[in-house]
Design a protein around this motif. Structure first.
Motif, PDB file in Angstrom:
ATOM      1  N   ILE A 307      -5.308 -10.915  21.581  1.00 54.36           N
ATOM      2  CA  ILE A 307      -4.098 -11.224  22.346  1.00 54.36           C
ATOM      3  C   ILE A 307      -2.906 -10.444  21.801  1.00 54.36           C
ATOM      4  O   ILE A 307      -2.118  -9.861  22.552  1.00 54.36           O
ATOM      5  N   VAL A 308      -2.761 -10.446  20.470  1.00 52.77           N
ATOM      6  CA  VAL A 308      -1.656  -9.734  19.830  1.00 52.77           C
ATOM      7  C   VAL A 308      -1.678  -8.253  20.209  1.00 52.77           C
ATOM      8  O   VAL A 308      -0.650  -7.662  20.544  1.00 52.77           O
ATOM      9  N   ALA A 309      -2.870  -7.662  20.162  1.00 54.59           N
ATOM     10  CA  ALA A 309      -2.997  -6.244  20.525  1.00 54.59           C
ATOM     11  C   ALA A 309      -2.669  -6.022  21.994  1.00 54.59           C
ATOM     12  O   ALA A 309      -1.953  -5.070  22.353  1.00 54.59           O
ATOM     13  N   ASP A 310      -3.168  -6.888  22.856  1.00 51.14           N
ATOM     14  CA  ASP A 310      -2.943  -6.736  24.293  1.00 51.14           C
ATOM     15  C   ASP A 310      -1.470  -6.853  24.650  1.00 51.14           C
ATOM     16  O   ASP A 310      -0.988  -6.198  25.580  1.00 51.14           O
ATOM     17  N   CYS A 311      -0.732  -7.686  23.902  1.00 47.23           N
ATOM     18  CA  CYS A 311       0.699  -7.896  24.177  1.00 47.23           C
ATOM     19  C   CYS A 311       1.582  -6.846  23.515  1.00 47.23           C
ATOM     20  O   CYS A 311       2.797  -6.830  23.748  1.00 47.23           O
ATOM     21  N   GLY A 312       1.003  -5.992  22.672  1.00 43.73           N
ATOM     22  CA  GLY A 312       1.772  -4.919  22.055  1.00 43.73           C
ATOM     23  C   GLY A 312       2.615  -5.344  20.876  1.00 43.73           C
ATOM     24  O   GLY A 312       3.544  -4.626  20.484  1.00 43.73           O
ATOM     25  N   ILE A 340      -3.221  -2.458  16.190  1.00 38.45           N
ATOM     26  CA  ILE A 340      -1.986  -3.219  16.022  1.00 38.45           C
ATOM     27  C   ILE A 340      -1.152  -2.568  14.928  1.00 38.45           C
ATOM     28  O   ILE A 340      -1.630  -2.398  13.808  1.00 38.45           O
ATOM     29  N   PRO A 341       0.100  -2.201  15.198  1.00 37.68           N
ATOM     30  CA  PRO A 341       0.951  -1.640  14.132  1.00 37.68           C
ATOM     31  C   PRO A 341       1.203  -2.695  13.060  1.00 37.68           C
ATOM     32  O   PRO A 341       1.548  -3.836  13.365  1.00 37.68           O
ATOM     33  N   ILE A 342       1.039  -2.304  11.797  1.00 37.64           N
ATOM     34  CA  ILE A 342       1.204  -3.223  10.678  1.00 37.64           C
ATOM     35  C   ILE A 342       2.327  -2.718   9.783  1.00 37.64           C
ATOM     36  O   ILE A 342       2.303  -1.576   9.324  1.00 37.64           O
ATOM     37  N   ALA A 343       3.307  -3.569   9.553  1.00 37.06           N
ATOM     38  CA  ALA A 343       4.374  -3.285   8.597  1.00 37.06           C
ATOM     39  C   ALA A 343       4.088  -4.057   7.318  1.00 37.06           C
ATOM     40  O   ALA A 343       3.212  -4.931   7.287  1.00 37.06           O
ATOM     41  N   LEU A 344       4.813  -3.729   6.260  1.00 40.63           N
ATOM     42  CA  LEU A 344       4.646  -4.424   4.986  1.00 40.63           C
ATOM     43  C   LEU A 344       5.927  -5.156   4.612  1.00 40.63           C
ATOM     44  O   LEU A 344       7.028  -4.621   4.760  1.00 40.63           O
ATOM     45  N   GLY A 345       5.760  -6.363   4.119  1.00 38.78           N
ATOM     46  CA  GLY A 345       6.890  -7.132   3.618  1.00 38.78           C
ATOM     47  C   GLY A 345       6.588  -7.658   2.229  1.00 38.78           C
ATOM     48  O   GLY A 345       5.435  -7.942   1.900  1.00 38.78           O
ATOM     49  N   ILE A 346       7.605  -7.777   1.422  1.00 38.17           N
ATOM     50  CA  ILE A 346       7.438  -8.332   0.080  1.00 38.17           C
ATOM     51  C   ILE A 346       7.728  -9.828   0.095  1.00 38.17           C
ATOM     52  O   ILE A 346       7.443 -10.531  -0.859  1.00 38.17           O
ATOM     53  N   ASP A 347       8.248 -10.328   1.212  1.00 35.66           N
ATOM     54  CA  ASP A 347       8.574 -11.737   1.356  1.00 35.66           C
ATOM     55  C   ASP A 347       9.552 -12.126   0.250  1.00 35.66           C
ATOM     56  O   ASP A 347      10.555 -11.444   0.069  1.00 35.66           O
ATOM     57  N   GLN A 348       9.272 -13.172  -0.510  1.00 34.31           N
ATOM     58  CA  GLN A 348      10.253 -13.542  -1.519  1.00 34.31           C
ATOM     59  C   GLN A 348      10.221 -12.595  -2.716  1.00 34.31           C
ATOM     60  O   GLN A 348      11.242 -12.211  -3.250  1.00 34.31           O
ATOM     61  N   SER A 349       9.034 -12.223  -3.156  1.00 26.53           N
ATOM     62  CA  SER A 349       8.887 -11.235  -4.236  1.00 26.53           C
ATOM     63  C   SER A 349       7.412 -10.876  -4.341  1.00 26.53           C
ATOM     64  O   SER A 349       6.555 -11.576  -3.809  1.00 26.53           O
ATOM     65  N   ASN A 350       7.123  -9.782  -5.056  1.00 24.91           N
ATOM     66  CA  ASN A 350       5.739  -9.325  -5.129  1.00 24.91           C
ATOM     67  C   ASN A 350       5.024  -9.902  -6.356  1.00 24.91           C
ATOM     68  O   ASN A 350       5.533 -10.808  -7.018  1.00 24.91           O
ATOM     69  N   ILE A 351       3.846  -9.376  -6.675  1.00 23.52           N
ATOM     70  CA  ILE A 351       3.057  -9.945  -7.768  1.00 23.52           C
ATOM     71  C   ILE A 351       3.708  -9.735  -9.129  1.00 23.52           C
ATOM     72  O   ILE A 351       3.316 -10.381 -10.097  1.00 23.52           O
ATOM     73  N   ALA A 352       4.712  -8.867  -9.212  1.00 26.63           N
ATOM     74  CA  ALA A 352       5.481  -8.703 -10.451  1.00 26.63           C
ATOM     75  C   ALA A 352       6.805  -9.465 -10.380  1.00 26.63           C
ATOM     76  O   ALA A 352       7.653  -9.318 -11.246  1.00 26.63           O
ATOM     77  N   ASP A 353       6.968 -10.279  -9.329  1.00 26.53           N
ATOM     78  CA  ASP A 353       8.179 -11.072  -9.096  1.00 26.53           C
ATOM     79  C   ASP A 353       9.416 -10.196  -8.949  1.00 26.53           C
ATOM     80  O   ASP A 353      10.503 -10.562  -9.404  1.00 26.53           O
ATOM     81  N   ASP A 354       9.257  -9.033  -8.337  1.00 23.74           N
ATOM     82  CA  ASP A 354      10.415  -8.213  -7.998  1.00 23.74           C
ATOM     83  C   ASP A 354      10.213  -7.620  -6.612  1.00 23.74           C
ATOM     84  O   ASP A 354       9.346  -8.072  -5.860  1.00 23.74           O
TER      85      ASP A 354
END
Length: 523
Positions: A307-312, A340-354
């Motif tokens: 569905i996600v792919a079909d909706c763009g 599906i285009p995929i972006a990257l986010g660090i959200d609150q922080s990464n595995i090194a807490d930065d």
């Protein structure tokens, strides 16, 4: 810096290798031994240094043949600066982690924004999707918060998409707040109920504020800010709330970034409430489309992804977050198979807490290797595209930045090849692979946003970084006040009651195999 000052530069940047971006066949487009001429913040020309420099002796020059140039990175999912761990909040499953945020010490908005912006810029991130955790109180405080945040990004020199999380139900758990409040001791109920009331803002008022904020900032910084909408999650938003948000997005041509299916409990909520998946529900509401990015998506099924792919729609993968909170691993390879285009986010922080995106990229590459000889796995180029071109699209800068080619903005990271390849790298090793696996903050020499130098010799130069860090340390070093201690005590009482509430609605008991979540038991 005032809002009237320019944020772009005219210059020539020399590089031994330029990673321009991914070609349609999946290979990395590269140029070697060239100069990039920047005019009005935009890449005007890429070619042999002698040709690019001809007649342009007046332009400032940067770089050298030892530099590898790549597009500025994009953190497509970010909330705030001083991390919960730094504030005494241990990692826990999301549902028991978020309530503890209420006990964290409040940090000046400008300083908090600059703190994470320093970490981002110095690790090559030039653009961020800043998702404010949510508005509360009087409207004048909303504008003050937004202005302070955007002014901080303006001063330090980053591009930013700004949004605020919108909720109109189920703040404490996955059920009505009144039911959860009724189970609490009176003292804790009296403490938290006013806080819930303060965040209970009519959606129409929030949309009015969104339009006013957009109008006040966009004309002043059309190249550097975007205003997006962020419905917090399906269990936090009624259907009426979602439809109002998406109607506003259509009217203002805005991007929408929505947390969705981050945890197994969120998946259960949708099936128990609607009789089908969260993605199916959004489709039925006509809340999916090319302007929509779904954050996390750890518990999407194959049918959801179809569905996600079909909706763009695009997806934003927050790998560190899913691992550290035990939320799960997003099925990135299944997403890629569907285009599906995929972006990257660090959200609150990464595995090194930065906020080091170069480290997050390494994790993403490794996490999705999967077992088997013939798997279609993301290579270094694919991961770089997630962290640049795809990320720029989700923030609202698609076609504007994210690649290094004429007509794109000059958001450029220079990495020192000597530091990446020390002591020696085979000529057979693809440059993109060496940048991903051996590159990082240690190798970043300079960073440009719109041709303006914002990081030099690995350090931010647009603000007094040491003064910012010192002021934050000074403000946070003081002992807890009586009020702060009382808040922690209230949280300690609250959490066991929330645990009881969540256990009642948890559909799976005991250990869950750590596989690809909703797809773990599917062929």
């Amino acid at each position: 810096m005032s809002l009237g000052e320019p944020m772009s530069g005219d210059c020539i940047i020399e590089a031994g290798t330029v990673l321009c971006g991914i070609l349609p066949d999946g290979t990395m487009s590269m140029r070697h031994d060239v100069g990039l001429r920047v005019a009005g913040g935009m890449i005007a020309q890429i070619g042999p240094l002698a040709a690019v420099g001809y007649g342009n002796d007046h332009l400032a020059r940067f770089g050298s043949p030892d530099m590898i140039a790549m597009p500025g990175l994009v953190n497509s999912h970010h909330h705030f600066g001083i991390t919960p761990l730094m504030q005494g909040v241990p990692f826990a499953p999301l549902e028991l982690w978020l309530p503890q945020f209420r006990a964290m010490r409040q940090v000046d908005v400008r300083l908090d924004t600059l703190y994470s912006a320093i970490e981002m810029l110095e690790s090559g991130t030039t653009t961020v999707q800043h998702i404010n955790s949510g508005l509360a109180g009087a409207p004048e405080s909303w504008m003050a918060t937004a202005d302070a945040t955007l002014k901080a990004y303006t001063d330090i020199g980053m591009r930013a998409g700004f949004s605020f999380m919108i909720r109109d139900r189920n703040i404490l758990t996955y059920d009505e707040d009144a039911k959860a409040l009724a189970t609490l001791p009176e003292a804790v109920r009296n403490w938290i109920a006013p806080k819930l009331d303060a965040s209970n803002i009519p959606i129409a008022d929030l949309m009015t504020f969104y339009r006013a904020l957009r109008e006040s900032w966009f004309d002043a910084r059309p190249d550097h800010v975007r205003f997006n909408l962020a419905p917090a999650n399906l269990h936090w938003c009624t259907d009426e709330c979602l439809q109002t948000i998406f109607e506003t997005a259509r009217e203002t041509d805005a991007q929408v970034h929505m947390h969705l299916l981050e945890t197994e409990r969120q998946s259960s909520f949708a099936h128990n409430t609607f009789g089908h998946s969260a993605v199916q529900h959004l489709k039925a509401l006509e809340c999916l489309g090319p302007n929509v990015t779904l954050g996390h998506g750890n518990w999407m099924s194959r049918a959801d992804l179809d569905i996600v792919a079909d909706c763009g729609c695009s997806m934003c993968h927050n790998a560190s977050s899913g691992l550290r909170l035990g939320s799960g691993i997003a099925p990135v390879n299944e997403m890629r198979r569907r285009g599906i285009p995929i972006a990257l986010g660090i959200d609150q922080s990464n595995i090194a807490d930065d906020r080091d995106m170069t480290l997050e990229m390494k994790l993403v590459w490794a996490l999705h290797r999967e077992t088997g000889l013939w798997n279609d796995r993301p290579d270094a180029g694919a991961v770089l595209q997630m962290a640049t071109e795809h990320g720029a699209k989700t923030v609202g800068f698609g076609g504007f930045t994210g690649r290094l080619e004429p007509g794109q903005q000059a958001d450029i990271v220079l990495m020192d090849r000597r530091k990446i390849e020390r002591p020696r790298m085979s000529a057979r090793t693809p440059v993109a692979e060496s940048v991903l696996h051996r590159g990082g903050r240690h190798a970043i020499s300079q960073v440009f946003v719109g041709g303006r130098l914002v990081v030099d010799d690995g350090k931010v130069i647009t603000i007094d970084r040491e003064a910012v860090l010192a002021e934050i340390a000074e403000r946070l070093k003081h002992p807890e006040t009586e009020g702060e201690t009382a808040t922690w005590e209230a949280i300690d009482v609250l959490l066991p009651h929330l645990e009881v509430f969540h256990r009642k609605f948890t559909t799976t008991a005991g250990y869950r195999p750590y596989r690809y979540n909703a797809m773990a038991d599917q062929e």
